[in-house]
Design an enzyme around this catalytic site. Structure first.
Site, PDB file in Angstrom:
ATOM      1  CE  LYS A 194      -5.557  -1.367  -5.501  1.00 38.11           C
ATOM      2  NZ  LYS A 194      -6.212  -0.909  -4.278  1.00 38.11           N
ATOM      3  CD  GLN A 226      -7.546   2.270  -2.987  1.00 43.28           C
ATOM      4  OE1 GLN A 226      -7.583   1.441  -3.879  1.00 43.28           O
ATOM      5  NE2 GLN A 226      -6.568   2.302  -2.094  1.00 43.28           N
ATOM      6  CG  ASP A 281      -8.704  -5.403  -1.008  1.00 44.19           C
ATOM      7  OD1 ASP A 281      -7.628  -5.594  -1.609  1.00 44.19           O
ATOM      8  OD2 ASP A 281      -9.233  -4.287  -0.885  1.00 44.19           O
TER       9      ASP A 281
END
Ligand code: NDP
Length: 284
Positions: free
Chosen positions: A53, A97, A120
């Site tokens: 990422k 994460q 997200d």
């Protein structure tokens, strides 16, 4: 093999280029999109994902901040970190994460990310907005699946789409996005009866089960578009999808590979969400 490959790497490269162009336009206005990625512990897979990422951000001209916390971090410490990022106006997107260690309640942490920085698309507000068709951050994996289906040129409206899996991060949102595109959607899960028959009637088949080779050739309708979300590490150390690729490719019109399919697209969609977050924060 009859099926054409939906090349996730090539599509992801195009999406990232799209993001980079938008970043360049924002920079002309003095805005630099910034994504903060919080990684807890030393999980090797999570470290790989986070590195990926950060690299994607660099490719797109997005600033990134990588925050690493120890495996034994307390919930209060993690929440304090998220709060600090939430209050930092120079940070546009926050990503924690997953998975998180056992002492942390994932839901509480996700809830602590303000909806406008939830790139997200996991927070209840974004999930709700997606459900009712309001502007929101779409969850990256399902949004990537839709792009991949659309890249085939197949009209989604009116088609029978079968999604195997009903998780909050993949199955359910994938089904909702297909519905929003006017597909007739069936969601299958571990209690579904006649799963094989349902799959075999799917014009669009999305597999998000987490079991290598779960979708066999007989479950694929001739001419279908098959999207394989699964990432399963086999005893051979390699990554395998949820679909028996060779058998399915004999019948499908289009199919995604694993690796090189949904995974790269998921990451690319995160870049678009981050750019969008920066744009909204600046009101441009
Ligand atoms: P979950 O384990 O949360 O969900 C799996 C779903 O599959 C559940 O709904 C479960 O049903 C269903 N299921 C399990 N076994 C069966 C069965 N025998 N028959 C029918 N349904 C079954 O997984 P995720 O949704 O988080 O992930 C799915 C896969 O996608 C994993 O391999 C994961 O690694 C991968 N993934 C890939 C991403 C990418 O970027 N490519 C991103 C996210 C995930 P029930 O609800 O009834 O238990």
């Amino acid at each position: 093999m009859k099926a054409k490959i939906i090349d996730g790497k090539a599509l992801a490269a195009a999406v990232k280029q799209e993001a980079a162009q938008q970043v360049a336009q924002l920079k002309e206005k003095g805005i630099t999109p910034c994504l903060a990625v919080v990684l807890v512990g030393e999980d090797p897979a999570s470290q790989v994902y986070v590195r990926g990422k950060i690299n994607d951000c660099a490719q797109c001209g997005i600033e990134s901040r990588s925050i690493r916390l120890p495996e034994d971090v307390t919930q209060a410490e993690l929440l304090a970190q998220v709060k600090q990022l939430a209050e930092d106006a120079s940070v546009h997107g926050i990503l924690v994460q997953l998975p998180l260690p056992a002492q942390i309640d994932e839901k509480t942490v996700i809830d602590a990310i303000p909806p406008e920085k939830d790139v997200d698309g996991f927070s209840p507000v974004n999930v709700g907005r997606m459900q009712i068709g309001e502007p929101c951050y779409l969850p990256c994996t399902p949004a990537g699946c839709i792009r991949m289906i659309e890249s085939t040129g197949m009209e989604i409206a009116g088609k029978h789409a079968v999604v195997i899996g009903r998780s909050n991060i993949v199955g359910k949102p994938a089904a909702m996005l297909l519905l929003a595109k006017n597909a007739t959607v069936t969601i299958c899960h571990s209690r579904t009866q006649n799963l094989k028959g349902l799959c075999a009637s799917a014009d669009i088949l999305v597999a998000a089960v987490g079991r290598a080779g779960f979708v066999t050739g007989e479950m694929v309708k001739p001419g279908a578009v098959v999207i394989d979300v699964g990432i399963n590490r086999g005893a051979d150390g390699k990554l395998h999808g949820d679909v028996d690729f060779d058998a399915a490719a004999e019948k499908a019109a289009w199919i995604t590979p694993v690796p090189g399919g949904v995974g790269p697209m998921t990451r690319a969609m995160l870049m678009l969400n981050t750019v969008e977050a920066a744009r909204r924060a600046a009101g441009v």
